[in-house]
Design a protein around this motif. Structure first.
Motif, PDB file in Angstrom:
ATOM      1  N   GLN A   1       0.849  -1.188   0.000  1.00 54.03           N
ATOM      2  CA  GLN A   1       0.000   0.000   0.000  1.00 54.03           C
ATOM      3  C   GLN A   1       0.890   1.245   0.000  1.00 54.03           C
ATOM      4  O   GLN A   1       1.744   1.401   0.849  1.00 54.03           O
ATOM      5  N   VAL A   2       0.651   2.115  -0.972  1.00 49.19           N
ATOM      6  CA  VAL A   2       1.425   3.346  -1.073  1.00 49.19           C
ATOM      7  C   VAL A   2       0.901   4.347  -0.045  1.00 49.19           C
ATOM      8  O   VAL A   2      -0.311   4.549   0.072  1.00 49.19           O
ATOM      9  N   GLN A   3       1.822   4.958   0.674  1.00 45.45           N
ATOM     10  CA  GLN A   3       1.456   6.024   1.601  1.00 45.45           C
ATOM     11  C   GLN A   3       2.282   7.262   1.299  1.00 45.45           C
ATOM     12  O   GLN A   3       3.500   7.158   1.078  1.00 45.45           O
ATOM     13  N   LEU A   4       1.610   8.405   1.270  1.00 50.47           N
ATOM     14  CA  LEU A   4       2.254   9.681   1.000  1.00 50.47           C
ATOM     15  C   LEU A   4       1.953  10.629   2.148  1.00 50.47           C
ATOM     16  O   LEU A   4       0.789  10.770   2.542  1.00 50.47           O
ATOM     17  N   VAL A   5       2.976  11.270   2.669  1.00 54.60           N
ATOM     18  CA  VAL A   5       2.799  12.175   3.801  1.00 54.60           C
ATOM     19  C   VAL A   5       3.471  13.505   3.483  1.00 54.60           C
ATOM     20  O   VAL A   5       4.697  13.556   3.309  1.00 54.60           O
ATOM     21  N   GLU A   6       2.655  14.563   3.420  1.00 59.73           N
ATOM     22  CA  GLU A   6       3.178  15.897   3.146  1.00 59.73           C
ATOM     23  C   GLU A   6       3.527  16.612   4.447  1.00 59.73           C
ATOM     24  O   GLU A   6       2.928  16.349   5.498  1.00 59.73           O
ATOM     25  N   SER A   7       4.461  17.537   4.349  1.00 56.26           N
ATOM     26  CA  SER A   7       4.811  18.391   5.473  1.00 56.26           C
ATOM     27  C   SER A   7       5.399  19.679   4.940  1.00 56.26           C
ATOM     28  O   SER A   7       5.751  19.765   3.761  1.00 56.26           O
ATOM     29  N   TYR A  93      -2.085  21.792  -0.310  1.00 53.83           N
ATOM     30  CA  TYR A  93      -1.200  21.189  -1.290  1.00 53.83           C
ATOM     31  C   TYR A  93      -1.119  19.681  -1.033  1.00 53.83           C
ATOM     32  O   TYR A  93      -0.912  19.251   0.111  1.00 53.83           O
ATOM     33  N   TYR A  94      -1.276  18.909  -2.110  1.00 48.54           N
ATOM     34  CA  TYR A  94      -1.296  17.454  -2.028  1.00 48.54           C
ATOM     35  C   TYR A  94      -0.207  16.872  -2.912  1.00 48.54           C
ATOM     36  O   TYR A  94       0.005  17.342  -4.033  1.00 48.54           O
ATOM     37  N   CYS A  95       0.433  15.831  -2.455  1.00 49.93           N
ATOM     38  CA  CYS A  95       1.289  15.071  -3.356  1.00 49.93           C
ATOM     39  C   CYS A  95       0.510  13.859  -3.871  1.00 49.93           C
ATOM     40  O   CYS A  95      -0.414  13.375  -3.215  1.00 49.93           O
ATOM     41  N   ASN A  96       0.900  13.425  -5.037  1.00 57.17           N
ATOM     42  CA  ASN A  96       0.140  12.405  -5.763  1.00 57.17           C
ATOM     43  C   ASN A  96       1.073  11.560  -6.603  1.00 57.17           C
ATOM     44  O   ASN A  96       2.076  12.058  -7.132  1.00 57.17           O
ATOM     45  N   THR A  97       0.729  10.301  -6.723  1.00 56.72           N
ATOM     46  CA  THR A  97       1.420   9.435  -7.664  1.00 56.72           C
ATOM     47  C   THR A  97       0.440   8.375  -8.152  1.00 56.72           C
ATOM     48  O   THR A  97      -0.634   8.187  -7.576  1.00 56.72           O
ATOM     49  N   GLN A  98       0.820   7.742  -9.235  1.00 60.31           N
ATOM     50  CA  GLN A  98       0.041   6.619  -9.739  1.00 60.31           C
ATOM     51  C   GLN A  98       0.937   5.393  -9.778  1.00 60.31           C
ATOM     52  O   GLN A  98       2.111   5.487 -10.157  1.00 60.31           O
ATOM     53  N   GLU A  99       0.370   4.269  -9.391  1.00 57.56           N
ATOM     54  CA  GLU A  99       1.123   3.017  -9.429  1.00 57.56           C
ATOM     55  C   GLU A  99       0.154   1.911  -9.787  1.00 57.56           C
ATOM     56  O   GLU A  99      -0.900   1.769  -9.160  1.00 57.56           O
ATOM     57  N   TRP A 100       0.505   1.147 -10.810  1.00 56.44           N
ATOM     58  CA  TRP A 100      -0.351   0.054 -11.301  1.00 56.44           C
ATOM     59  C   TRP A 100      -1.768   0.554 -11.585  1.00 56.44           C
ATOM     60  O   TRP A 100      -2.750  -0.120 -11.259  1.00 56.44           O
ATOM     61  N   LYS A 102      -3.460   2.991 -10.287  1.00 53.94           N
ATOM     62  CA  LYS A 102      -4.231   3.518  -9.163  1.00 53.94           C
ATOM     63  C   LYS A 102      -3.619   4.822  -8.675  1.00 53.94           C
ATOM     64  O   LYS A 102      -2.401   4.961  -8.619  1.00 53.94           O
ATOM     65  N   ASP A 103      -4.510   5.773  -8.332  1.00 51.57           N
ATOM     66  CA  ASP A 103      -4.071   7.062  -7.818  1.00 51.57           C
ATOM     67  C   ASP A 103      -3.871   7.000  -6.309  1.00 51.57           C
ATOM     68  O   ASP A 103      -4.688   6.416  -5.586  1.00 51.57           O
ATOM     69  N   TYR A 104      -2.800   7.623  -5.846  1.00 53.15           N
ATOM     70  CA  TYR A 104      -2.550   7.724  -4.413  1.00 53.15           C
ATOM     71  C   TYR A 104      -2.348   9.194  -4.047  1.00 53.15           C
ATOM     72  O   TYR A 104      -1.678   9.931  -4.784  1.00 53.15           O
ATOM     73  N   TRP A 105      -2.914   9.587  -2.902  1.00 52.08           N
ATOM     74  CA  TRP A 105      -2.853  10.974  -2.434  1.00 52.08           C
ATOM     75  C   TRP A 105      -2.403  11.035  -0.991  1.00 52.08           C
ATOM     76  O   TRP A 105      -2.718  10.148  -0.192  1.00 52.08           O
ATOM     77  N   GLY A 106      -1.698  12.103  -0.681  1.00 48.95           N
ATOM     78  CA  GLY A 106      -1.417  12.386   0.710  1.00 48.95           C
ATOM     79  C   GLY A 106      -2.602  13.080   1.353  1.00 48.95           C
ATOM     80  O   GLY A 106      -3.616  13.345   0.702  1.00 48.95           O
TER      81      GLY A 106
END
Length: 115
Positions: A1-7, A93-100, A102-106
């Motif tokens: 599971q992708v996890q994104l954490v902004e700071s 402000y959000y960080c984002n990526t796609q993997e396989w 699927k979209d992932y967001w912080g």
């Protein structure tokens, strides 16, 4: 599971600077393009900047010359250096990526620029 954490968000006066960070875990970070989005109150979420796995970058016209996106693949961290901030940069402000596919967001980090 992708996890994104902004700071790194906060309150800053117009003309000031902030640096946002996005720490990624559970992903093939170095293989993925990464994006920064923002959403101001009452507005749609918009793409601010993008960096490919090769380090190529793209920016929204509204931030060109003021913002700089970068990544450290060894640390699985992406950055957004924001200079010459304007009140209209105020947003979450959000960080984002796609993997396989699927979209992932912080969870987002608030940036507020006072005039």
């Amino acid at each position: 599971q992708v996890q994104l954490v902004e700071s790194g968000g906060g309150l800053v006066q117009a003309g000031g600077s902030l640096r946002l960070s996005c720490a990624a875990s559970g992903s093939s970070f170095s293989l993925n393009a990464m994006n920064w989005y923002r959403q101001a109150p009452g507005k749609q979420r918009e793409l601010v900047a993008r960096i490919t796995r090769f380090g190529s970058t793209n920016y929204a016209d509204s931030v060109k010359g003021r913002f700089s996106i970068s990544r450290d693949n060894a640390k699985n961290v992406m950055y957004l250096q924001m200079n010459s901030l304007k009140p209209e940069d105020t947003a979450v402000y959000y960080c984002n990526t796609q993997e396989w596919g699927k979209d992932y967001w912080g969870q987002g980090t608030q940036v507020t620029v006072s005039s």
